[in-house]
Write a protein that holds these residues in place. Structure first.
Motif, PDB file in Angstrom:
ATOM      1  N   GLY A  49      33.775 -18.062  18.928  1.00  0.00           N
ATOM      2  CA  GLY A  49      34.357 -16.839  19.473  1.00  0.00           C
ATOM      3  C   GLY A  49      33.550 -15.617  19.075  1.00  0.00           C
ATOM      4  O   GLY A  49      32.546 -15.720  18.371  1.00  0.00           O
ATOM      5  N   PRO A  50      33.979 -14.425  19.498  1.00  0.00           N
ATOM      6  CA  PRO A  50      33.256 -13.198  19.174  1.00  0.00           C
ATOM      7  C   PRO A  50      33.199 -12.969  17.665  1.00  0.00           C
ATOM      8  O   PRO A  50      34.160 -13.242  16.945  1.00  0.00           O
ATOM      9  CB  PRO A  50      34.063 -12.104  19.877  1.00  0.00           C
ATOM     10  CG  PRO A  50      34.859 -12.824  20.920  1.00  0.00           C
ATOM     11  CD  PRO A  50      35.149 -14.172  20.355  1.00  0.00           C
ATOM     12  N   GLN A  51      32.060 -12.488  17.206  1.00  0.00           N
ATOM     13  CA  GLN A  51      31.871 -12.221  15.783  1.00  0.00           C
ATOM     14  C   GLN A  51      30.904 -11.069  15.631  1.00  0.00           C
ATOM     15  O   GLN A  51      30.110 -10.771  16.531  1.00  0.00           O
ATOM     16  CB  GLN A  51      31.325 -13.460  15.070  1.00  0.00           C
ATOM     17  CG  GLN A  51      31.416 -13.420  13.549  1.00  0.00           C
ATOM     18  CD  GLN A  51      30.936 -14.710  12.923  1.00  0.00           C
ATOM     19  OE1 GLN A  51      29.758 -15.030  12.998  1.00  0.00           O
ATOM     20  NE2 GLN A  51      31.840 -15.464  12.297  1.00  0.00           N
ATOM     21  N   GLU A  52      30.973 -10.397  14.486  1.00  0.00           N
ATOM     22  CA  GLU A  52      30.099  -9.263  14.240  1.00  0.00           C
ATOM     23  C   GLU A  52      29.170  -9.577  13.074  1.00  0.00           C
ATOM     24  O   GLU A  52      29.557 -10.226  12.101  1.00  0.00           O
ATOM     25  CB  GLU A  52      30.921  -8.008  13.944  1.00  0.00           C
ATOM     26  CG  GLU A  52      30.127  -6.715  14.061  1.00  0.00           C
ATOM     27  CD  GLU A  52      31.042  -5.494  14.160  1.00  0.00           C
ATOM     28  OE1 GLU A  52      30.519  -4.370  14.106  1.00  0.00           O
ATOM     29  OE2 GLU A  52      32.261  -5.680  14.309  1.00  0.00           O
ATOM     30  N   LEU A  53      27.930  -9.116  13.190  1.00  0.00           N
ATOM     31  CA  LEU A  53      26.930  -9.273  12.140  1.00  0.00           C
ATOM     32  C   LEU A  53      26.391  -7.904  11.792  1.00  0.00           C
ATOM     33  O   LEU A  53      25.936  -7.169  12.666  1.00  0.00           O
ATOM     34  CB  LEU A  53      25.793 -10.186  12.610  1.00  0.00           C
ATOM     35  CG  LEU A  53      24.589 -10.304  11.671  1.00  0.00           C
ATOM     36  CD1 LEU A  53      24.981 -10.998  10.373  1.00  0.00           C
ATOM     37  CD2 LEU A  53      23.444 -11.057  12.357  1.00  0.00           C
ATOM     38  N   ILE A  54      26.450  -7.557  10.503  1.00  0.00           N
ATOM     39  CA  ILE A  54      25.918  -6.289  10.016  1.00  0.00           C
ATOM     40  C   ILE A  54      24.839  -6.583   8.992  1.00  0.00           C
ATOM     41  O   ILE A  54      25.042  -7.398   8.080  1.00  0.00           O
ATOM     42  CB  ILE A  54      27.027  -5.426   9.372  1.00  0.00           C
ATOM     43  CG1 ILE A  54      28.147  -5.135  10.372  1.00  0.00           C
ATOM     44  CG2 ILE A  54      26.452  -4.122   8.823  1.00  0.00           C
ATOM     45  CD1 ILE A  54      29.360  -4.442   9.747  1.00  0.00           C
ATOM     46  N   VAL A  55      23.694  -5.965   9.147  1.00  0.00           N
ATOM     47  CA  VAL A  55      22.613  -6.067   8.166  1.00  0.00           C
ATOM     48  C   VAL A  55      22.244  -4.653   7.757  1.00  0.00           C
ATOM     49  O   VAL A  55      21.965  -3.806   8.604  1.00  0.00           O
ATOM     50  CB  VAL A  55      21.380  -6.793   8.734  1.00  0.00           C
ATOM     51  CG1 VAL A  55      20.239  -6.778   7.717  1.00  0.00           C
ATOM     52  CG2 VAL A  55      21.726  -8.229   9.120  1.00  0.00           C
ATOM     53  N   VAL A  56      22.280  -4.379   6.459  1.00  0.00           N
ATOM     54  CA  VAL A  56      21.838  -3.097   5.920  1.00  0.00           C
ATOM     55  C   VAL A  56      20.787  -3.398   4.861  1.00  0.00           C
ATOM     56  O   VAL A  56      21.109  -3.800   3.741  1.00  0.00           O
ATOM     57  CB  VAL A  56      23.006  -2.279   5.319  1.00  0.00           C
ATOM     58  CG1 VAL A  56      22.493  -0.943   4.783  1.00  0.00           C
ATOM     59  CG2 VAL A  56      24.075  -2.036   6.370  1.00  0.00           C
ATOM     60  N   ASP A  57      19.530  -3.274   5.249  1.00  0.00           N
ATOM     61  CA  ASP A  57      18.396  -3.573   4.382  1.00  0.00           C
ATOM     62  C   ASP A  57      18.424  -5.038   3.974  1.00  0.00           C
ATOM     63  O   ASP A  57      18.234  -5.901   4.813  1.00  0.00           O
ATOM     64  CB  ASP A  57      18.379  -2.613   3.193  1.00  0.00           C
ATOM     65  CG  ASP A  57      17.012  -2.552   2.502  1.00  0.00           C
ATOM     66  OD1 ASP A  57      16.032  -3.034   3.100  1.00  0.00           O
ATOM     67  OD2 ASP A  57      16.931  -2.030   1.385  1.00  0.00           O
ATOM     68  N   THR A  58      18.699  -5.362   2.722  1.00  0.00           N
ATOM     69  CA  THR A  58      18.625  -6.752   2.258  1.00  0.00           C
ATOM     70  C   THR A  58      19.995  -7.395   2.063  1.00  0.00           C
ATOM     71  O   THR A  58      20.097  -8.458   1.442  1.00  0.00           O
ATOM     72  CB  THR A  58      17.842  -6.828   0.932  1.00  0.00           C
ATOM     73  OG1 THR A  58      18.501  -6.021  -0.047  1.00  0.00           O
ATOM     74  CG2 THR A  58      16.411  -6.338   1.123  1.00  0.00           C
ATOM     75  N   VAL A  59      21.052  -6.787   2.581  1.00  0.00           N
ATOM     76  CA  VAL A  59      22.407  -7.315   2.459  1.00  0.00           C
ATOM     77  C   VAL A  59      22.993  -7.520   3.857  1.00  0.00           C
ATOM     78  O   VAL A  59      22.797  -6.690   4.749  1.00  0.00           O
ATOM     79  CB  VAL A  59      23.316  -6.369   1.645  1.00  0.00           C
ATOM     80  CG1 VAL A  59      24.723  -6.939   1.529  1.00  0.00           C
ATOM     81  CG2 VAL A  59      22.724  -6.130   0.260  1.00  0.00           C
ATOM     82  N   ALA A  60      23.713  -8.610   4.051  1.00  0.00           N
ATOM     83  CA  ALA A  60      24.326  -8.905   5.346  1.00  0.00           C
ATOM     84  C   ALA A  60      25.830  -9.089   5.192  1.00  0.00           C
ATOM     85  O   ALA A  60      26.328  -9.496   4.130  1.00  0.00           O
ATOM     86  CB  ALA A  60      23.718 -10.152   5.959  1.00  0.00           C
TER      87      ALA A  60
END
Length: 293
Positions: free
Chosen positions: A110-121
């Motif tokens: 299903g729908p999902q969100e992925l966030i990456v901020v520099d070296t952290v996800a």
């Protein structure tokens, strides 16, 4: 080449603070890119919005693509809407000075969100993650360090496939010839359509700023089924900004078929923001293969 060496001198206002990368002070939340139409935004008077370098006098196909590379390096961010094989997603992408993205994507679950901020996800944002993690909606993780001990960017393989500067570096690499196919209509805009034929090996080798391991991963992601050649179709607007990228290639047991739309170049309100710590579970270190979407 001289044009490439000048990239480092270009600057744009980008703020990284409190676990967020934004286009300007007080930038709003992420919005998905669902259209190929560029959407210029007006920044507050206190914000310097890049307008891009002057167009070079060399308007050959190669010269125009060099100009596009400079224009996208200057922009440093845009909204992307992509289809990579069977996978799709959309949201803001920052490729400089730090890497960040906030992508809403379709998955088998299903729908999902992925966030990456520099070296952290951060992954999740859905009911299934909350059910699995005692009510918290996000899983925080990092990836193993590289061979040199430096921290790596999670989902670097996905970011490299979406990064417009990398695509244009491949299109302007030594020995690669570009062809102008002519003007076309993309939504309500007139764009110029260019085509380049290269290989996954040459595309990855052009990314000299990446580690060898990351170039190897990019080469593998670009050549599913052992694609021998890779065709890049690039559509540019009247500011030499890349608005659409398409990669196609065929191998013995599969094919490459990717499409990326870029809108809101250098948008002042673009944001990739880490979720609240109270809604996050730290899941430690994960291994993310370069072909992960």
């Amino acid at each position: 080449m001289v044009a490439r060496r000048r990239l480092a001198a270009l600057s744009v206002v980008v703020l990284l603070a409190g676990g967020a990368l934004t286009g300007c002070d007080g930038g709003g939340g992420a919005a998905a890119a669902g259209s190929a139409r560029p959407s210029p935004t007006s920044a507050p008077a206190t914000v310097s919005t890049p307008t891009g370098p002057a167009k070079p006098t060399d308007r050959s196909p190669h010269g125009v693509l060099l100009s596009a590379e400079l224009a996208m390096q200057t922009a440093r961010r845009a909204k992307v809407s992509y289809r990579l094989g069977a996978d799709a997603g959309s949201g803001p992408l920052f490729w400089a000075p730090k890497t960040a993205m906030q992508i809403k994507r379709s998955t088998a679950a299903g729908p999902q969100e992925l966030i990456v901020v520099d070296t952290v996800a951060y992954q999740g944002g859905d009911a299934a993650t909350a059910a699995r993690q005692g009510g918290r909606h996000w899983e925080r993780f990092t990836v193993p360090p590289g061979p040199d001990g430096h921290k790596e960017v999670p989902y670097a393989g996905l970011i490299d496939l979406l990064n417009p500067v990398e695509a244009l570096a491949a299109a302007t690499a030594d020995g690669v010839e570009a062809t102008l196919l002519g003007e076309e209509k993309l939504d309500d805009s007139t764009v110029e359509h260019y085509r380049v034929t290269t290989t996954a090996e040459k595309y990855a080798a052009a990314q000299t700023q990446l580690s060898q391991a990351r170039r190897d991963g990019l080469r593998a992601a670009l050549a599913p089924g052992g694609s021998r050649t890779l065709t890049l179709d690039l559509w540019l607007n009247d500011r030499d900004q890349l608005v659409k990228l398409q990669r196609t290639g065929t191998g013995d047991s599969g094919l490459a078929d990717d499409s990326v739309l870029y809108t809101d170049h250098a948008g002042a309100l673009l944001s990739a923001q880490a979720p609240a710590e109270t809604d996050t579970v730290d899941t430690g270190v994960r291994t993310v293969p370069p072909t992960a979407r």
